[in-house]
Motif scaffolding. Structure first.
Motif, PDB file in Angstrom:
ATOM      1  N   ARG A 277       0.919  -1.082   0.126  1.00  0.00           N
ATOM      2  CA  ARG A 277       0.054  -0.217  -0.071  1.00  0.00           C
ATOM      3  C   ARG A 277       1.005   1.314   0.032  1.00  0.00           C
ATOM      4  N   THR A 278       2.217   1.051   0.442  1.00  0.00           N
ATOM      5  CA  THR A 278       2.768   2.410   0.379  1.00  0.00           C
ATOM      6  C   THR A 278       3.291   2.553  -0.994  1.00  0.00           C
ATOM      7  N   PHE A 279       3.516   1.786  -2.211  1.00  0.00           N
ATOM      8  CA  PHE A 279       3.706   1.836  -3.555  1.00  0.00           C
ATOM      9  C   PHE A 279       2.353   1.950  -4.367  1.00  0.00           C
ATOM     10  N   TYR A 280       1.371   1.344  -3.872  1.00  0.00           N
ATOM     11  CA  TYR A 280       0.240   1.308  -4.842  1.00  0.00           C
ATOM     12  C   TYR A 280      -1.145   1.192  -4.158  1.00  0.00           C
ATOM     13  N   GLU A 281      -1.895   1.856  -4.675  1.00  0.00           N
ATOM     14  CA  GLU A 281      -3.447   2.022  -3.924  1.00  0.00           C
ATOM     15  C   GLU A 281      -4.116   0.964  -4.290  1.00  0.00           C
ATOM     16  N   THR A 282      -4.221   0.466  -5.622  1.00  0.00           N
ATOM     17  CA  THR A 282      -5.213  -0.668  -5.650  1.00  0.00           C
ATOM     18  C   THR A 282      -4.394  -1.774  -6.225  1.00  0.00           C
TER      19      THR A 282
END
Length: 97
Positions: A28-33
């Motif tokens: 989640r630090t790098f991608y939202e979905t």
């Protein structure tokens, strides 16, 4: 991120399989979905980071809410591939978390 990935590999009938297990917070630090596009991107970076010449296919992503992990599943193909140029990273390609 790449240093926090747990890898599992298997070979069945000559087909190589890989599972990458990423802590949910790190993902989640790098991608939202969750998306197969993101999974493919992570897998390619992971393979390059480890100088692995496999060509991935059938990339799938799954969120394991109970274990708080994001899992990436793929087949890896080695035969008939061209040798790729190694990529070198100063440390971890996606930063330390």
């Amino acid at each position: 991120m790449l240093n926090s990935i747990r890898e599992t590999r298997a070979v069945k009938d000559g087909l190589h399989n890989i599972i990458l297990e990423i802590p949910e917070k790190v993902y989640r630090t790098f991608y939202e979905t969750l998306s197969e596009e993101n999974a493919y991107d992570i897998l390619k970076q992971y393979l390059n980071y480890h100088q692995d010449d496999a060509v991935p296919s059938d990339v799938k992503i799954q969120h394991n809410r109970n274990a708080h992990t994001v899992n990436i599943y793929a087949n890896l193909h080695y035969l008939g591939n061209e040798k790729t140029r190694p990529k070198y990273y100063a440390d971890d390609a996606m930063g330390e978390q």
